[in-house]
Design an enzyme around this catalytic site. Sequence first.
Site, PDB file in Angstrom:
ATOM      1  N   GLY A  23     -97.948   0.033  -8.439  1.00 34.04           N
ATOM      2  CA  GLY A  23     -97.827  -0.615  -7.134  1.00 34.04           C
ATOM      3  C   GLY A  23     -98.306   0.320  -6.042  1.00 34.04           C
ATOM      4  O   GLY A  23     -99.146   1.183  -6.286  1.00 34.04           O
ATOM      5  N   ASN A  24     -97.763   0.171  -4.839  1.00 26.66           N
ATOM      6  CA  ASN A  24     -98.265   1.009  -3.741  1.00 26.66           C
ATOM      7  C   ASN A  24     -97.408   2.258  -3.530  1.00 26.66           C
ATOM      8  O   ASN A  24     -96.261   2.315  -3.985  1.00 26.66           O
ATOM      9  CB  ASN A  24     -98.392   0.192  -2.455  1.00 26.66           C
ATOM     10  CG  ASN A  24     -97.052  -0.175  -1.863  1.00 26.66           C
ATOM     11  OD1 ASN A  24     -96.214   0.687  -1.601  1.00 26.66           O
ATOM     12  ND2 ASN A  24     -96.843  -1.455  -1.660  1.00 26.66           N
ATOM     13  N   PRO A  25     -97.992   3.269  -2.868  1.00 30.86           N
ATOM     14  CA  PRO A  25     -97.295   4.550  -2.729  1.00 30.86           C
ATOM     15  C   PRO A  25     -95.940   4.455  -2.018  1.00 30.86           C
ATOM     16  O   PRO A  25     -95.010   5.177  -2.385  1.00 30.86           O
ATOM     17  CB  PRO A  25     -98.278   5.400  -1.922  1.00 30.86           C
ATOM     18  CG  PRO A  25     -99.606   4.825  -2.224  1.00 30.86           C
ATOM     19  CD  PRO A  25     -99.384   3.356  -2.401  1.00 30.86           C
TER      20      PRO A  25
ATOM     21  N   VAL B 239     -93.670   2.075  -2.044  1.00 34.06           N
ATOM     22  CA  VAL B 239     -92.650   1.652  -3.002  1.00 34.06           C
ATOM     23  C   VAL B 239     -92.507   2.710  -4.090  1.00 34.06           C
ATOM     24  O   VAL B 239     -91.414   2.933  -4.612  1.00 34.06           O
ATOM     25  CB  VAL B 239     -92.993   0.277  -3.605  1.00 34.06           C
ATOM     26  CG1 VAL B 239     -91.913  -0.149  -4.596  1.00 34.06           C
ATOM     27  CG2 VAL B 239     -93.119  -0.763  -2.512  1.00 34.06           C
TER      28      VAL B 239
ATOM     29  N   GLU C 269     -98.253   4.552 -11.087  1.00 33.66           N
ATOM     30  CA  GLU C 269     -99.671   4.213 -10.931  1.00 33.66           C
ATOM     31  C   GLU C 269     -99.805   3.596  -9.541  1.00 33.66           C
ATOM     32  O   GLU C 269     -99.459   2.424  -9.353  1.00 33.66           O
ATOM     33  CB  GLU C 269    -100.092   3.235 -12.017  1.00 33.66           C
ATOM     34  CG  GLU C 269     -99.961   3.793 -13.431  1.00 33.66           C
ATOM     35  CD  GLU C 269    -101.210   4.552 -13.859  1.00 33.66           C
ATOM     36  OE1 GLU C 269    -102.308   4.167 -13.445  1.00 33.66           O
ATOM     37  OE2 GLU C 269    -101.076   5.550 -14.595  1.00 33.66           O
TER      38      GLU C 269
ATOM     39  N   CYS D  50    -106.831  -1.726  -7.724  1.00 30.31           N
ATOM     40  CA  CYS D  50    -106.431  -0.397  -7.255  1.00 30.31           C
ATOM     41  C   CYS D  50    -107.551   0.633  -7.348  1.00 30.31           C
ATOM     42  O   CYS D  50    -107.527   1.629  -6.636  1.00 30.31           O
ATOM     43  CB  CYS D  50    -105.212   0.093  -8.033  1.00 30.31           C
ATOM     44  SG  CYS D  50    -105.395  -0.101  -9.803  1.00 30.31           S
TER      45      CYS D  50
END
Lengths: 519, 504
Positions: free
Chosen positions: A239-241, A243, A261, A295
Site C-alpha cells: 500500500g502507501n507509505p 499507512v 511494499e 506502484c
Amino acid sequence: MPSHVTGSGRGLHPTQRTGAPAAPYPVPVAEASRGLPDPAGGSGGLSCPPRMDPFVDTLQRLREAFVSGRTRPAEFRAAQLKGLSRFLQENKQLLQEALAQDLHKSAFEAELSEISISQNEINLALRNLRAWMKDEKVSKNLATQLDSAFIRKEPFGLVLILSPWNYPLNLSLGPLVGALAAGNCVVLKPSEISKSTEKVLAEVLPRYLDQSCFAVVLGGPQETGRLLEHKFDYIFFTGNPQVGKIIMTAAAKHLTPITLELGGKNPCYVDDNCDPQTVANRVAFFRCFNAGQTCVAPDYVLCSPEMQARLVPALQSAITRFYGDDPQSSPNLGRIISQKHFQRLRGLLSFGRVVIGGQSDESDLYIAPTVLVDVQETDPVMQEEIFGPILPIVNVRSLGQAIDFINRREKPLALYAFSNNSQVVKRVLAQTSSGGFCGNDGFMHLTLASLPFGGVGSSGMGNYHGKFSFDTFSHHRACLLRPPGLEKIYAIRYPPHTPRNLRVLLMALETRSCSCTLL
Amino acid sequence: MEREVQRVRAAFGSGRSRPLTFRRRQLEALRAMVQEREKDILAAIGADLSKSEFNAYSQEVISVLGEIDLMLEKLPEWAAAKPAQRNLLTMLDEAYIQPEPLGVVLIIGAWNYPFVLTIQPLIGAIAAGNAVIIKPSEVSENTAKLLAKLLPQYLDQDLYAVVNGGVEETTELLKQRFDHILYTGNTAVGKIVMQAAAKHLTPVTLELGGKSPCFVDRDCDLDVACRRIAWGKFMNCGQTCIAPDYVLCEPSLQDQIVRKVQEAVKEFYGENVKESPDYERIVNLRHFKRIQSLLEGQKIAFGGEMDEATRYIAPTVLTDVDPDTKVMQEEIFGPILPIVPVKNADEAIQFINEREKPLAFYVFSHNSKLIKRMIDGTSSGGVTGNDVIMHFMLSSLPFGGVGSSGMGAYHGKHSFDTFSHQRPCLLKTLKREGANQLRYPPNSQSKVDWAKFFLLKQFNRGKLGLLLLTLLGVLAAVLIKRYQAVLRTKALLLFLAVHRRAIP
C-alpha cells in the site's frame, strides 16, 4: 458457473459504476459465513455485542491449527498451492469480470498482470517446494568440522496479508503463495475498495483451501486497526507509505517482523541519444497500464527541452495507436478505482500545461492519457505519487542534473533510464538508489521471479517473488548439532585459562577451514 | 544530535564509502586498532565486567578479528552483482541483483559484551559501504568512552561517528532518520526502537533475548552435558543473551545434574570462586538486586552466596523450581540455573511452546531422533545440540531471534546482506521494438495467448542446450540412416585410397 458478483448494486458496464466509497461495514454475505468473522457485529445471525472483537475466534482457530502442525508437511502445502491453482483456473471468467468491474481491466491486462503472473508464482512454488524446504547446509570452521551445521526454514506461524486495490488478485495471491509454501496459517485482508474482487476472494477462494488454516477477513481502516491490535507472527503489507508507517507502528507493539511494499514517484530519465518513438511506446504503455494505477509505473519523465520536443509527438502517436482517437471508448484502457482518486487526479491536471489528453469524465471515472509540461517541482503533481494516467515531463539540462533531482527525493520503488548509450544507463544506475531498476523499458523486471521485488527507504522494506517469497515467510533458524563425544578437544575452552589454550582456540575458530578433510 | 547525523549523511552522500578499496582500508584500520590497542580494549572490558584479559580476548576480541578477516576475504565476492535466471521475454537482456549500501546505519550496542556487540555489526555495516553511527551502551561506561576515543583515531571521522549518552540522548538519536537500525538489548526497549523506526520507515534488526531453555535427556553423557551447561551458563557471570537460562529434565536426573554442575564449577573456578580470575561480576547494583530477588523462596541446591560490595553472586543451582515463580518469569541474565522437572521430552516441548520464543534452544541427548523431534516441535532463534552457545561462533550461521527474541540476523555474510539493499536490475536495449508489438494495445485473444506462453515459460540455457543437442543427435541419426548406402560406398572408396597409398 454460478455468478457471485451480484447483489453489489453494480452492473458490468463501466458507465453504470457509481464509484461510491466503500461503506464502513460491508454487508456480510451469507454464503461466506463459515469461519468468516462478521465485522458488522450485529447482523448476519451472530449475537455478539457490538464491542466484542470479531476476529478473536478466527485467529484462535488458525493459531490452534498451526500449533497442531497441520501446515508443516510438504504434502499439505502442495495441496494448498494446487488448490490456489484450481481457484485461478476454475474461476477465470469470474475473476476477469470482477477485475473489469473494479478497474475496467481488459482481458489482456487481467491475463498478463493478474492471472498469469499469479499462476506463475504458484507453478514455481510447486516445482521448487521441496528444494526450498530443505535444510541449507553452511560452511564450517575448524572447531565445528565434525558437526552438522545448517539453516532450517521454519514457518513463522500466523501471517497477516494486507493487499491493495490496484492489482487485487495478484497482490493477494502473490504473497499468499509464499506464506502457504512456507507452511504458515494465513489471514488475508483484501482491499475493501476493489469490492468485486474482494467478494470473490472472500466467498470463493476459501473453498479451495483448508479453512482451518486460512481465512479472509473484510473491512475498512477501522476493522484493520482492530485486527492489528492482535498479535501476528508476520505482517505483509502492500500500500502507501503513510499507512505503511501505521502498520509498522502496530507491528512494533508485538515485535512482529514485516514486509512493506510501498511506493513513491518512479523517475524515468530519457537521454537525448535514443529513438523517441521506441521510448514513447514503452513509457506510454507502462504509464497507462491499469490506467496508471501501478506502484512501479513510470511516474514522471526527466529529459532535456530538445528531447521533450521529440518525445511529445511520439507519445501522442503511441497513445493514439494504443487507444484510438477516443481513448474513452477503447476497451483496453482502465478506469480510476474510485471517486476519491478520480477527484484527486483531476486536481493534478490543473498544473503545468496539458499537451496531450487532459479530458476526464466523472460519471465514468475516466481520465484520458495525459502528458503535462512546464511543471514545477513544487506542484502537487510532482509532490505525491500520481497513480493515474498522467505523465508530467520535467526538464533537466544534463544527466548530472537529472541524477541530482532524483537523489534529492525519496528513494522510489522503481527507476527507469532510456538511452542508446549503455554507459548513460549504467551511470544512472550507479549514482541513484531505488527498489528496482530497468534500463530501456518499463516494469519488465517484475516478470522475472528470480529478481527480488521490493522497495528501499520510503518505498518499502523486504522483498518477495519466487524463492524470495518463501524466504520472506520463513524463519531462518541456525542449527548446530554436535556429536556427544570429543570432550577432550573442547576442553580447551574451559577455565582455568592459560595462554596455550588461547592459541589453540584461536586456531580452531579460524573460519578459513582447510578444504582437506583430515579430521 | 541532528547535526551529527546530518554530517554523517553528507559524508555518505559524497560517495566516499562505496568503493571496495575504501571499505577494505577502513576494515584494515579497524583491525589495526584492535591489534595495536588490545591492552586498552581488554582493560576497558575488564573494568566494566570484572573480566580477565583472557576472557575478554577469547569472548570478544577473537570474534571481532575473525569477522574482519572474513569480510576482507569475501568482500569482492559478496559485493559483486549476482546474475539472475531469465525467462523467454528477457533472454537477450542483462538481469542481475546488485548489492548497494543503504546509507546511514545506527548501531546500538549492549553492555554485556560491550566490544563485540558493537564492533561486529559495525564491521558488516562498513563492508556493505554504509556510513555508521555507533551508540555504545552507557552501562558499560569504560568501553563506551574508549570507543569514542579510539574509533575516530583509526576510521574516517566523517563517515563513522560514536555518540555516547543515556536514555535521553538515545531517545533524541532515535528521532533522527536512519537507513537501518541494529539494536541489541531487551525486548521492552526493542519495541521502542521499532516504533521510533516506524516513523521514518527504517528497517530494523533487533537482537533481543528471552529464556533460552536447555533440555537434558535421560540418554546422554551427563558429565559432558553438565560441564558444557556450566561453561555456557556461568561465562560472563550469566550475562549472555544465549546462555542456557534454565534446565528441563526428568525428576530423577536433578540430583545428578546438581552434583555434576557443582563439580564443573569447582573444576573451572576452584574451591573459592570469588578468588578465581576467570569469574566475572554483575555489571551494576540494579542488576545485582534484581537477580538477588529472584532467589526468594527458592530451593538452593548449591551456591547463593552474594557480596553487594563487589557485586559478586556465586554460581547457583535451584531445584524443583515452580514455573510460576519470578525466576521463571524473566530472563535471568545472571549465574542462577533453575532446574524445572518435567515428565518427558513431550512435556518439555509443551512447556517451551507455552512461552515466548527464545533466542536459543539447547538439547542434550545421544538420541538424534529425539533431538530432531524437539527441534521440529519448538521454535527459537537458533539451536545448538549437545552443547551451548556454539552456534554463535559459526559466522556462516545467521545469528538472530524470532518472535519476542528478535527479528533479522547478522554475522558474516548475513551482516553484509542485512546492511545492503539487494537491488534488482534489468538492462534492455531500445532495439527489437518490433517484438514489443505483442504487448501493446489494441489487444486480442491471440496476444493474450502469447503473453501466457512467454510468462509461464522460463528460459533455462542449460535445458535449451540439451534440447539442441538432442535435436542434433536425432538429425545425425536420421541422416546416417538415409544415406547409409552412399556413406558405405564412400567409406569403401576412402579405405581403398588409403590402402593404395599405404602400399607402395
